[in-house]
Motif scaffolding. Sequence first.
Motif, PDB file in Angstrom:
ATOM      1  N   ALA A 138       0.857  -1.192   0.000  1.00 28.27           N
ATOM      2  CA  ALA A 138       0.000   0.000   0.000  1.00 28.27           C
ATOM      3  C   ALA A 138       0.891   1.240   0.000  1.00 28.27           C
ATOM      4  O   ALA A 138       1.910   1.281   0.710  1.00 28.27           O
ATOM      5  N   THR A 169      -3.448   0.362  -3.305  1.00 31.74           N
ATOM      6  CA  THR A 169      -3.067  -0.929  -2.738  1.00 31.74           C
ATOM      7  C   THR A 169      -2.922  -1.948  -3.856  1.00 31.74           C
ATOM      8  O   THR A 169      -3.470  -1.776  -4.949  1.00 31.74           O
ATOM      9  N   ASP A 180     -11.044  -1.290   5.500  1.00 30.84           N
ATOM     10  CA  ASP A 180     -10.804  -2.396   4.580  1.00 30.84           C
ATOM     11  C   ASP A 180      -9.314  -2.628   4.346  1.00 30.84           C
ATOM     12  O   ASP A 180      -8.885  -3.769   4.152  1.00 30.84           O
ATOM     13  N   VAL A 181      -8.527  -1.557   4.332  1.00 31.90           N
ATOM     14  CA  VAL A 181      -7.105  -1.677   4.005  1.00 31.90           C
ATOM     15  C   VAL A 181      -6.221  -1.740   5.253  1.00 31.90           C
ATOM     16  O   VAL A 181      -5.021  -1.976   5.151  1.00 31.90           O
ATOM     17  N   SER A 235       0.084   0.908   9.976  1.00 36.03           N
ATOM     18  CA  SER A 235      -0.755  -0.252   9.695  1.00 36.03           C
ATOM     19  C   SER A 235      -0.974  -1.045  10.979  1.00 36.03           C
ATOM     20  O   SER A 235      -0.335  -0.791  12.011  1.00 36.03           O
TER      21      SER A 235
END
Length: 376
Positions: free
Chosen positions: A281, A296, A343-344, A360
């Motif tokens: 990403a 992504t 979602d990511v 993240s």
Amino acid sequence: MKETLSLGRIAGVRVGLHWSVLVIVVLVTLALARGRFPEAHPGHSPTVYWALALLTAVAFLASLLAHELAHAVVARRNGVEVEGITLWMLGGAARLRGEAPTPGTELRIAGVGPLMSVVVGGLMAGLAVWLDALHVSGLWVEAVAWLAAINIVLAVFNALPAAPLDGGRLLRAFLWHRSGDRLRATQGASAAGKALGWFMVVTGFGAVLFAGNLSGLWSALIGWFLIAAATAEARQAEVQGVLKGVPVSRVMTPAPVTVPSWTTVSEFLGEGPFGPYRHSAFPVVLPDGAVAGLITMGIVNRTPQQGRSRTTVGDVMRPLTDVVTVAPGDPVVDLLPRLQESDVHRALVLDEDRLVGIVSLADITRALSWPTVSSR
């Protein structure tokens, strides 16, 4: 719990449905159309039973939504941001951004849900009495009376002192007020939730095995959900205790590799995986250096191969408005639930409008493995 269908905003709160909410509609409709309605008021056509049963199931969903909206509205009035509400198979969930700052706030947010269900149940009971006095069809009175009863049952069940039920939140507020330790209070409420869950699982399967009552499976399912949710809540509290006071800047990846928005998808793929694009990403930037969104590998893989040489990253990226953003000084504990819902599972770290990092779930997981976590 991620929504499948968005219903828009109600009272400023985003509301959605998870696909599993169909289970509630189907079960309630079946139970009423094939059981309670024809047994209590025989002589009507099957079409009438099914239509009224479906209408009653939808009204029940509306009462669940009212319960969750009460949580959300009180949370916002007490300074706790609300991500949204999702209705699903076992009821509903109001997603709060962050924790209640005080036991009193926790008490107000948790207590208003069962209170709303009691109010709805009382209104439905009053309506049933009124309709009966007007000599309206007994079938309609039966439907309204069922809604009154189920909302009272919902209020009583949710008031049980066991996480993640509202009563568990009330128990946590009490324990938190007594001990001054939020983590210990959460562990106590979670232990009560697991105990209730195991009781429901054992009694549910016992009803099936020894009495042949298949409705025990529903009790066992709810009990299993309580066990899983209470365990997850205890684990989350431990994580929050470890990360308390840690700013995003401590766990983010600073100065991340960016992708120019005018780069074609083919050019982007040609630079990886051994060139500069070694991750999965990347922030996307405009010619003036401003961040525009996030690309992504999942998005790239969904781009048709025949059009990749003509399609730019800017054409297919996830725009900034759909990406979780955070400031470097924001607490990691407040970011964590937002990443879990995303979602990511990534957030862009912005210092005003300037991109300074990316974070993240993996970054936070690594932080949890540190021997000591400190904000200093």
